[in-house]
Motif scaffolding. Structure first.
Motif, PDB file in Angstrom:
ATOM      1  N   TYR A   6       0.833  -1.203   0.000  1.00 39.03           N
ATOM      2  CA  TYR A   6       0.000   0.000   0.000  1.00 39.03           C
ATOM      3  C   TYR A   6       0.870   1.257   0.000  1.00 39.03           C
ATOM      4  CZ  TYR A   6      -3.397   3.500   1.524  1.00 39.03           C
ATOM      5  OH  TYR A   6      -4.189   4.627   1.611  1.00 39.03           O
ATOM      6  N   ILE A   7       1.914   1.253   0.810  1.00 39.01           N
ATOM      7  CA  ILE A   7       2.824   2.405   0.876  1.00 39.01           C
ATOM      8  C   ILE A   7       3.518   2.616  -0.462  1.00 39.01           C
ATOM      9  CG2 ILE A   7       4.972   3.254   1.899  1.00 39.01           C
ATOM     10  CD1 ILE A   7       4.079   1.952   4.542  1.00 39.01           C
ATOM     11  N   ILE A   8       3.989   1.530  -1.068  1.00 40.35           N
ATOM     12  CA  ILE A   8       4.649   1.634  -2.374  1.00 40.35           C
ATOM     13  C   ILE A   8       3.678   2.178  -3.416  1.00 40.35           C
ATOM     14  CG2 ILE A   8       5.654   0.300  -4.276  1.00 40.35           C
ATOM     15  CD1 ILE A   8       6.897  -1.545  -2.167  1.00 40.35           C
ATOM     16  N   ASP A   9       2.451   1.698  -3.388  1.00 37.58           N
ATOM     17  CA  ASP A   9       1.442   2.135  -4.350  1.00 37.58           C
ATOM     18  C   ASP A   9       1.155   3.626  -4.204  1.00 37.58           C
ATOM     19  OD1 ASP A   9      -0.618   1.330  -6.378  1.00 37.58           O
ATOM     20  OD2 ASP A   9      -1.955   2.165  -4.860  1.00 37.58           O
ATOM     21  N   ARG A  10       0.928   4.081  -2.982  1.00 38.71           N
ATOM     22  CA  ARG A  10       0.617   5.491  -2.750  1.00 38.71           C
ATOM     23  C   ARG A  10       1.824   6.386  -3.000  1.00 38.71           C
ATOM     24  NH1 ARG A  10      -3.577   6.985   0.535  1.00 38.71           N
ATOM     25  NH2 ARG A  10      -2.807   9.089   0.093  1.00 38.71           N
ATOM     26  N   ALA A  11       2.996   5.945  -2.566  1.00 39.36           N
ATOM     27  CA  ALA A  11       4.206   6.734  -2.780  1.00 39.36           C
ATOM     28  C   ALA A  11       4.497   6.873  -4.275  1.00 39.36           C
ATOM     29  CB  ALA A  11       5.388   6.099  -2.061  1.00 39.36           C
ATOM     30  N   THR A  12       4.235   5.809  -5.032  1.00 37.65           N
ATOM     31  CA  THR A  12       4.426   5.862  -6.482  1.00 37.65           C
ATOM     32  C   THR A  12       3.549   6.946  -7.089  1.00 37.65           C
ATOM     33  OG1 THR A  12       4.935   3.498  -6.603  1.00 37.65           O
ATOM     34  CG2 THR A  12       4.239   4.565  -8.642  1.00 37.65           C
ATOM     35  N   GLN A  13       2.297   7.004  -6.681  1.00 39.81           N
ATOM     36  CA  GLN A  13       1.383   8.026  -7.184  1.00 39.81           C
ATOM     37  C   GLN A  13       1.909   9.427  -6.880  1.00 39.81           C
ATOM     38  OE1 GLN A  13      -2.667   7.303  -5.831  1.00 39.81           O
ATOM     39  NE2 GLN A  13      -2.398   5.104  -6.015  1.00 39.81           N
ATOM     40  N   MET A  14       2.471   9.601  -5.696  1.00 41.49           N
ATOM     41  CA  MET A  14       2.997  10.909  -5.304  1.00 41.49           C
ATOM     42  C   MET A  14       4.233  11.273  -6.113  1.00 41.49           C
ATOM     43  SD  MET A  14       2.499  10.696  -1.147  1.00 41.49           S
ATOM     44  CE  MET A  14       3.048  12.402  -0.860  1.00 41.49           C
ATOM     45  N   PHE A  15       5.138  10.332  -6.299  1.00 39.57           N
ATOM     46  CA  PHE A  15       6.353  10.599  -7.082  1.00 39.57           C
ATOM     47  C   PHE A  15       6.010  10.955  -8.529  1.00 39.57           C
ATOM     48  CE2 PHE A  15       8.738   7.663  -4.005  1.00 39.57           C
ATOM     49  CZ  PHE A  15       9.326   8.723  -3.330  1.00 39.57           C
ATOM     50  N   VAL A  16       5.059  10.223  -9.103  1.00 39.56           N
ATOM     51  CA  VAL A  16       4.697  10.442 -10.500  1.00 39.56           C
ATOM     52  C   VAL A  16       3.995  11.783 -10.681  1.00 39.56           C
ATOM     53  CG1 VAL A  16       3.258   9.613 -12.408  1.00 39.56           C
ATOM     54  CG2 VAL A  16       4.590   7.986 -11.056  1.00 39.56           C
ATOM     55  N   LEU A  49      13.072   3.231  -1.387  1.00 36.81           N
ATOM     56  CA  LEU A  49      11.643   3.403  -1.647  1.00 36.81           C
ATOM     57  C   LEU A  49      11.422   3.909  -3.075  1.00 36.81           C
ATOM     58  CD1 LEU A  49       8.700   3.386  -0.776  1.00 36.81           C
ATOM     59  CD2 LEU A  49       9.035   5.655   0.249  1.00 36.81           C
ATOM     60  N   ILE A  50      12.234   4.856  -3.511  1.00 39.00           N
ATOM     61  CA  ILE A  50      12.129   5.365  -4.877  1.00 39.00           C
ATOM     62  C   ILE A  50      12.331   4.234  -5.876  1.00 39.00           C
ATOM     63  CG2 ILE A  50      13.222   6.815  -6.628  1.00 39.00           C
ATOM     64  CD1 ILE A  50      13.843   8.826  -4.404  1.00 39.00           C
ATOM     65  N   TYR A  51      13.361   3.426  -5.657  1.00 37.54           N
ATOM     66  CA  TYR A  51      13.637   2.320  -6.580  1.00 37.54           C
ATOM     67  C   TYR A  51      12.440   1.375  -6.678  1.00 37.54           C
ATOM     68  CZ  TYR A  51      15.310  -2.006  -8.529  1.00 37.54           C
ATOM     69  OH  TYR A  51      15.418  -3.136  -9.307  1.00 37.54           O
ATOM     70  N   LEU A  52      11.890   0.978  -5.533  1.00 39.41           N
ATOM     71  CA  LEU A  52      10.755   0.057  -5.519  1.00 39.41           C
ATOM     72  C   LEU A  52       9.539   0.665  -6.207  1.00 39.41           C
ATOM     73  CD1 LEU A  52      11.103  -1.323  -1.884  1.00 39.41           C
ATOM     74  CD2 LEU A  52      11.616  -2.547  -4.004  1.00 39.41           C
ATOM     75  N   CYS A  53       9.326   1.963  -5.989  1.00 36.96           N
ATOM     76  CA  CYS A  53       8.180   2.639  -6.599  1.00 36.96           C
ATOM     77  C   CYS A  53       8.338   2.746  -8.113  1.00 36.96           C
ATOM     78  CB  CYS A  53       8.018   4.040  -6.002  1.00 36.96           C
ATOM     79  SG  CYS A  53       7.415   4.053  -4.300  1.00 36.96           S
ATOM     80  N   MET A  54       9.526   3.122  -8.575  1.00 43.79           N
ATOM     81  CA  MET A  54       9.752   3.264 -10.008  1.00 43.79           C
ATOM     82  C   MET A  54       9.734   1.906 -10.710  1.00 43.79           C
ATOM     83  SD  MET A  54       9.798   6.447 -10.700  1.00 43.79           S
ATOM     84  CE  MET A  54       8.481   6.481  -9.457  1.00 43.79           C
TER      85      MET A  54
END
Length: 212
Positions: A6-16, A49-54
């Motif tokens: 869930y954290i990866i999913d939400r953080a990805t949305q924020m980074f993008v 975290l950035i790596y996992l999200c990207m």
């Protein structure tokens, strides 16, 4: 979905949506209602975290391309659909990759190495299937062809000092490179598939979806 997913999913949305550099661990923690300590315990640091999200972001795009390609008539058409679908992500992906190169070069190198290797394996398999199905001429060097296509297409998509003719977008130029590449190694059977595809309603519908 686990808390980590869930954290990866939400953080990805924020980074993008907001930009990789702009989003702090404090921002992510506050948005998710968790402590910053929890984030560091789960992921170690922001770069991980950035790596996992990207990586998730790119994998999700490949999944959408794969799903869309499943409704094509043959492998060559599937490859063409995949390239067209990927162009709708090119602008945001370029922005993300430029952010990584500038502010998080080690993450960029890690992501680029892993995703390039995976992408090359998938693409080589697709090219070989097109050869096996009689759409592409099997006499060419697949590894060399893939390398030349990659660097030519990426040069068009990423470099900002390339001047295109009036009215030609980066996406137009990218697809021109791709189509010329496949026409150059296509058999007569493959050329018919390429020509028919770009005249088809399916292609027109894809263009409409991407232009929205």
């Amino acid at each position: 979905m686990t808390q980590r997913d869930y954290i990866i999913d939400r953080a990805t949305q924020m980074f993008v949506s907001q930009g990789i550099k702009s989003v702090r661990m404090d921002d992510i923690a506050q948005s998710l209602g968790v402590s910053k300590r929890t984030l560091y315990e789960m992921f170690g640091d922001k770069e991980e975290l950035i790596y996992l999200c990207m990586a998730k972001h790119m994998q999700d795009q490949h999944s959408r391309v794969r799903d869309l390609s499943a409704y094509t008539q043959n492998k060559l058409e599937a490859v063409l659909v995949g390239f067209i679908e990927m162009t709708q992500y090119s602008e945001s992906n370029n922005r993300l990759m430029n952010n990584l190169m500038r502010f998080y070069p080690s993450v960029f190198e890690r992501l680029h190495a892993n995703m390039s290797d995976d992408g090359t394996v998938r693409f080589k398999k697709s090219i070989q299937e097109c050869v096996d199905e009689g759409f592409l001429d099997g006499s060419f060097n697949i590894d060399l062809a893939i390398t030349l296509l990659y660097y030519t297409a990426m040069g068009v998509a990423v470099r900002r000092d390339v001047v295109f003719p009036a009215g030609v977008s980066v996406r137009d130029a990218f697809m021109h490179v791709v189509v010329c590449f496949f026409r150059g190694i296509a058999t007569e059977k493959g050329l018919r598939v390429i020509d028919d595809f770009f005249k088809s309603d399916k292609y027109k519908q894809l263009e409409i979806q991407i232009s929205k």
